[in-house]
Design a protein around this motif. Sequence first.
Motif, PDB file in Angstrom:
ATOM      1  N   ALA A   1       0.837  -1.204   0.000  1.00 50.28           N
ATOM      2  CA  ALA A   1       0.000   0.000   0.000  1.00 50.28           C
ATOM      3  C   ALA A   1       0.873   1.255   0.000  1.00 50.28           C
ATOM      4  O   ALA A   1       1.907   1.307   0.675  1.00 50.28           O
ATOM      5  N   ARG A   2       0.430   2.259  -0.754  1.00 49.99           N
ATOM      6  CA  ARG A   2       1.193   3.502  -0.878  1.00 49.99           C
ATOM      7  C   ARG A   2       0.386   4.731  -0.496  1.00 49.99           C
ATOM      8  O   ARG A   2       0.938   5.820  -0.410  1.00 49.99           O
ATOM      9  N   ASP A   3      -0.903   4.552  -0.282  1.00 48.38           N
ATOM     10  CA  ASP A   3      -1.745   5.706   0.016  1.00 48.38           C
ATOM     11  C   ASP A   3      -2.883   5.275   0.936  1.00 48.38           C
ATOM     12  O   ASP A   3      -3.339   4.122   0.878  1.00 48.38           O
ATOM     13  N   PHE A   4      -3.327   6.215   1.775  1.00 52.91           N
ATOM     14  CA  PHE A   4      -4.424   5.950   2.707  1.00 52.91           C
ATOM     15  C   PHE A   4      -5.662   5.426   1.967  1.00 52.91           C
ATOM     16  O   PHE A   4      -6.396   4.579   2.472  1.00 52.91           O
ATOM     17  N   SER A   5      -5.862   5.920   0.765  1.00 48.52           N
ATOM     18  CA  SER A   5      -7.043   5.542  -0.023  1.00 48.52           C
ATOM     19  C   SER A   5      -6.981   4.110  -0.540  1.00 48.52           C
ATOM     20  O   SER A   5      -7.961   3.605  -1.085  1.00 48.52           O
ATOM     21  N   ASP A   6      -5.835   3.447  -0.365  1.00 50.13           N
ATOM     22  CA  ASP A   6      -5.746   2.044  -0.773  1.00 50.13           C
ATOM     23  C   ASP A   6      -6.610   1.143   0.108  1.00 50.13           C
ATOM     24  O   ASP A   6      -6.860  -0.009  -0.236  1.00 50.13           O
ATOM     25  N   TYR A   7      -7.044   1.670   1.258  1.00 51.18           N
ATOM     26  CA  TYR A   7      -7.881   0.910   2.185  1.00 51.18           C
ATOM     27  C   TYR A   7      -9.315   1.407   2.103  1.00 51.18           C
ATOM     28  O   TYR A   7      -9.563   2.616   2.008  1.00 51.18           O
ATOM     29  N   SER A   8     -10.268   0.513   2.180  1.00 51.69           N
ATOM     30  CA  SER A   8     -11.677   0.890   2.147  1.00 51.69           C
ATOM     31  C   SER A   8     -12.181   1.316   3.521  1.00 51.69           C
ATOM     32  O   SER A   8     -13.171   2.041   3.634  1.00 51.69           O
ATOM     33  N   ASP A   9     -11.491   0.877   4.580  1.00 51.97           N
ATOM     34  CA  ASP A   9     -11.923   1.215   5.940  1.00 51.97           C
ATOM     35  C   ASP A   9     -10.769   0.908   6.893  1.00 51.97           C
ATOM     36  O   ASP A   9      -9.776   0.272   6.511  1.00 51.97           O
ATOM     37  N   TRP A  10     -10.907   1.360   8.145  1.00 50.99           N
ATOM     38  CA  TRP A  10      -9.927   1.013   9.163  1.00 50.99           C
ATOM     39  C   TRP A  10      -9.875  -0.501   9.349  1.00 50.99           C
ATOM     40  O   TRP A  10     -10.887  -1.188   9.207  1.00 50.99           O
ATOM     41  N   ILE A  11      -8.706  -1.004   9.697  1.00 54.27           N
ATOM     42  CA  ILE A  11      -8.562  -2.412  10.067  1.00 54.27           C
ATOM     43  C   ILE A  11      -8.582  -2.482  11.584  1.00 54.27           C
ATOM     44  O   ILE A  11      -7.880  -1.723  12.259  1.00 54.27           O
ATOM     45  N   ARG A  12      -9.383  -3.358  12.128  1.00 54.98           N
ATOM     46  CA  ARG A  12      -9.437  -3.539  13.583  1.00 54.98           C
ATOM     47  C   ARG A  12      -9.817  -4.977  13.894  1.00 54.98           C
ATOM     48  O   ARG A  12     -10.577  -5.603  13.156  1.00 54.98           O
ATOM     49  N   HIS A  13      -9.274  -5.512  14.972  1.00 55.04           N
ATOM     50  CA  HIS A  13      -9.580  -6.879  15.387  1.00 55.04           C
ATOM     51  C   HIS A  13      -9.201  -7.021  16.850  1.00 55.04           C
ATOM     52  O   HIS A  13      -8.538  -6.146  17.429  1.00 55.04           O
ATOM     53  N   ALA A  14      -9.606  -8.093  17.476  1.00 53.77           N
ATOM     54  CA  ALA A  14      -9.340  -8.306  18.895  1.00 53.77           C
ATOM     55  C   ALA A  14      -7.860  -8.527  19.155  1.00 53.77           C
ATOM     56  O   ALA A  14      -7.119  -8.990  18.291  1.00 53.77           O
ATOM     57  N   GLY A  15      -7.416  -8.188  20.368  1.00 47.87           N
ATOM     58  CA  GLY A  15      -6.048  -8.473  20.790  1.00 47.87           C
ATOM     59  C   GLY A  15      -5.119  -7.291  20.694  1.00 47.87           C
ATOM     60  O   GLY A  15      -5.493  -6.187  20.304  1.00 47.87           O
ATOM     61  N   ASP A  16      -3.862  -7.532  21.075  1.00 43.19           N
ATOM     62  CA  ASP A  16      -2.794  -6.549  20.979  1.00 43.19           C
ATOM     63  C   ASP A  16      -1.883  -6.920  19.824  1.00 43.19           C
ATOM     64  O   ASP A  16      -1.832  -8.078  19.410  1.00 43.19           O
ATOM     65  N   GLU A  17      -1.121  -5.916  19.355  1.00 45.75           N
ATOM     66  CA  GLU A  17      -0.247  -6.174  18.218  1.00 45.75           C
ATOM     67  C   GLU A  17       1.067  -5.410  18.381  1.00 45.75           C
ATOM     68  O   GLU A  17       1.101  -4.299  18.904  1.00 45.75           O
ATOM     69  N   PHE A  18       2.139  -6.050  17.928  1.00 47.69           N
ATOM     70  CA  PHE A  18       3.466  -5.434  17.939  1.00 47.69           C
ATOM     71  C   PHE A  18       3.998  -5.428  16.516  1.00 47.69           C
ATOM     72  O   PHE A  18       3.884  -6.418  15.800  1.00 47.69           O
ATOM     73  N   LEU A  19       4.576  -4.304  16.120  1.00 47.12           N
ATOM     74  CA  LEU A  19       5.083  -4.143  14.758  1.00 47.12           C
ATOM     75  C   LEU A  19       6.516  -3.618  14.820  1.00 47.12           C
ATOM     76  O   LEU A  19       6.791  -2.658  15.532  1.00 47.12           O
ATOM     77  N   LEU A  20       7.424  -4.251  14.072  1.00 47.08           N
ATOM     78  CA  LEU A  20       8.825  -3.830  13.986  1.00 47.08           C
ATOM     79  C   LEU A  20       9.191  -3.650  12.521  1.00 47.08           C
ATOM     80  O   LEU A  20       8.968  -4.556  11.708  1.00 47.08           O
ATOM     81  N   VAL A  21       9.735  -2.485  12.173  1.00 50.75           N
ATOM     82  CA  VAL A  21      10.140  -2.225  10.793  1.00 50.75           C
ATOM     83  C   VAL A  21      11.505  -2.870  10.547  1.00 50.75           C
ATOM     84  O   VAL A  21      12.498  -2.511  11.179  1.00 50.75           O
ATOM     85  N   LEU A  22      11.549  -3.836   9.628  1.00 48.12           N
ATOM     86  CA  LEU A  22      12.803  -4.528   9.316  1.00 48.12           C
ATOM     87  C   LEU A  22      13.615  -3.782   8.264  1.00 48.12           C
ATOM     88  O   LEU A  22      14.841  -3.768   8.310  1.00 48.12           O
TER      89      LEU A  22
END
Length: 208
Positions: free
Chosen positions: A139-160
């Motif tokens: 994805a390169r632009d906010f408009s590439d998504y139709s809506d927010w993504i949300r789901h149960a739980g916690d998440e950790f993200l690391l940029v490699l």
Amino acid sequence: MTDLNEQDIYPSMKISNDRGSDKIEPVKLGERLKEIRKSFGLTLEEASKKTGLARSTLSKIENEQISPTFQAMQKLTRGLQIDLPQLFAPPKQVSATGRRDITRNNEGKAHPTSTYEHELLATQLTNKKMMPFKSRVRARDFSDYSDWIRHAGDEFLLVLSGDITFFSEFYEPVTLNEGDSVYYDANMGHMLISSSEEDALILWVTAS
């Protein structure tokens, strides 16, 4: 997070609560206090400041050298913001399961989507308490998504590698570069795009 179908991730995240036949043993108050203190990430010195009990007193209680008075237990519960019964709950028994799953580089399970190219890791294990996976962000632009993504739980993200812009429902967008990370509540709407010339590569860990 991702637009990864939940059935692809979450069936393996069932957490077993089977306790078996627990034996009733006398509660070791000192051991329980140490477990509570460490669960809050507190040193003896920090716990002393919160409770008003001397560091040496706390150490003696934890090492079963003295028994706390009722007044001391009141200070502990107020300072640590816990209920008195929590001090008398038996300490958790930790037993190793011996489980292990190695995923060699680029040998995870591929799962491409319109905005990400996922590589699911540790796919041989079932009943996982977390789901790790690598993703190349298309994805390169906010408009590439139709809506927010949300789901149960916690998440950790690391940029490699590369750079991303991390969008979230309650915060301003933030740029994350190689080596940066973010931990967040996945119930909050979120999404991300690559902001570097090349597609960013990230490591995601999702936990229920």
